[in-house]
Write a protein that holds these residues in place. Sequence first.
Motif, PDB file in Angstrom:
ATOM      1  N   LEU A  39       0.808  -1.222   0.000  1.00  0.00           N
ATOM      2  CA  LEU A  39       0.000   0.000   0.000  1.00  0.00           C
ATOM      3  C   LEU A  39       0.839   1.268   0.000  1.00  0.00           C
ATOM      4  N   VAL A  40       2.124   1.140   0.218  1.00  0.00           N
ATOM      5  CA  VAL A  40       2.939   2.328   0.500  1.00  0.00           C
ATOM      6  C   VAL A  40       4.083   2.426  -0.510  1.00  0.00           C
ATOM      7  N   THR A  71       9.653   6.020   0.659  1.00  0.00           N
ATOM      8  CA  THR A  71       9.860   7.463   0.855  1.00  0.00           C
ATOM      9  C   THR A  71      11.204   7.848   0.248  1.00  0.00           C
ATOM     10  N   LEU A 119       8.384  -4.363  15.838  1.00  0.00           N
ATOM     11  CA  LEU A 119       8.364  -3.378  14.748  1.00  0.00           C
ATOM     12  C   LEU A 119       7.061  -3.495  13.960  1.00  0.00           C
ATOM     13  N   PHE A 168       2.599  -1.830  11.165  1.00  0.00           N
ATOM     14  CA  PHE A 168       2.012  -2.517  10.003  1.00  0.00           C
ATOM     15  C   PHE A 168       0.759  -1.828   9.476  1.00  0.00           C
TER      16      PHE A 168
END
Length: 486
Positions: free
Chosen positions: A155-156, A159, A450, A455
């Motif tokens: 979904l990401v 960056t 993490l 998530f």
Amino acid sequence: MSTSSTGTGIRNGRQYLAGLDDGREVWLAGKRVADVTTEPGLCRGAHTLAAFMDRQFDPKLADTLTYEEHGRRYGMSFLTPRTAQDVARRGAAFYEWATWSNGMFGRTPDYKNASVMAFAAGADFLAQGRPEFADNMRDYYAFVRDYDKVLTHTLVNPTFNHAQAKEGKYSDKVALQIVKETDAGIVVNGARLLATLGPHADEIEVFPSTLLTASPDNLPFAFAFALPVGTPGIRLICRDTYDLNQSRFDAPLASRFEEMDAVVVFDNVLVPWERVFMYREPLLCNRAFSETNAVIHMMHQVVCGKLAKAEFIVGLLCAMARATGKDKDMEVKAQIAEAMWIAESVRAFRYAAEGQAHADQRGVFMPLRRPLDTSRNLFPKMYPRLIELVQLLGSSSLMAIPCEADFSNGISGDVAQYFQTINLDSRERVGLFRLAHDVAISAFGSRQTLYERFFFGPQIIMASIYYDLYNKDEMIARVEELLKQG
Ligand SMILES: Cc1cc2nc3c(=O)[nH]c(=O)nc-3n(C[C@H](O)[C@H](O)[C@H](O)COP(=O)(O)OP(=O)(O)OC[C@H]3O[C@@H](n4cnc5c(N)ncnc54)[C@H](O)[C@@H]3O)c2cc1C
């Protein structure tokens, strides 16, 4: 690429494993993996999931895990809830799946199934883009359900420049983007984060973020589609494996529940039109998860899984305390009580949400959002505290953990003698604390922490959405009322 629905419903583990033999391109530890079902570091996770798939055929669990329609049995996570009772049935199935790994295999297929069900039930939303996109989604739901496909999602975008990303713009150097449109479909190129379970999944959904909002001019980056993981041009780049081929005794969790995370590269991949659900519509993409209510159904699966996980940590803490008789100590009881409050809070969130289930704008029932959203915001903070409690209680016992082989080698006498406690013999004590180590110290355990932190997305953005949705006005009015009284 078939989306026709002639599947037979639930699949067993053997069928699932056979489906992973599709020429997929998975890279692990510097080399391409020939077969994820036999590759050390990946294979035991695949076989664990296969064993889970088999449980769908257990007659004792059939009514919890599956439902019948058209003479076939389907996974309960595919059931479109039409009543509050359906919502509770789905919750019971989510919880049952989670107990098999005590929440340590977070991406059992019911997580993504919950989302696909919701997108299909809310497919009219996708028709705002193009009418055929709604049909594509309904067909895709039927395909995934009928063939019991295992899904991952990305979904990401990676960056590249934080300031640019904060404005909802993505870098064409790294982000997945549309590079061509043909009669057959769209061609995409670039990378996406982060496919948990990717090497073990049949299909990958490439959707917009559940949280981040893209800017309106972000056209080449705004889409939703799904493809088989084995599609030519899809490459999965795995992190290190945390399943180091240790015995079940030595690594009770990592030897079973390594679900792997992978960055996904799309090297000029063709997506057929029938697998496209949104296309060059940033504003539609921004609203997709909330307006189909997919995010709520996903949160429902998550809260049930987190309950199983928190309960397990409570059980672990109690067993650790009992080992040396620390469980009689008031301070230790108070520490463990804190873990109990966390488990009971998650339980309360689950049942508050299920107990206030209601029909959405389309007549599909869903659990109440607020308790689920509270849980999804709190658990990323509560889980690290649970792990801290394991560390505080375990202290050096988390290091006093000889391995299984030491019980039968030249130092076995020492190990049998010096690792016993008042309530456990050495083997029992080492086994218990190796488990605590895998929860709280090992690479597997660190990754779990993490995972819980991130998530569902950046915590700050989840919190700000929560703030925006909260009905603050009534509470502010009470403050103003008091101030007016002088
Ligand atoms: C173990 C693990 C498993 C995961 N599994 C999956 C998975 O299966 N599928 C999946 O899609 N993702 C998965 N994720 C990724 C997860 O969604 C991201 O980690 C999370 O969204 C944070 O993104 P990031 O790591 O890129 O962090 P960042 O780069 O810090 O942030 C992500 C985005 O948020 C933006 N952002 C950050 N702060 C702000 C702000 N204050 N205002 C506005 N925008 C902001 C950034 O600019 C960027 O676009 C997983 C993560 C982990 C750690």
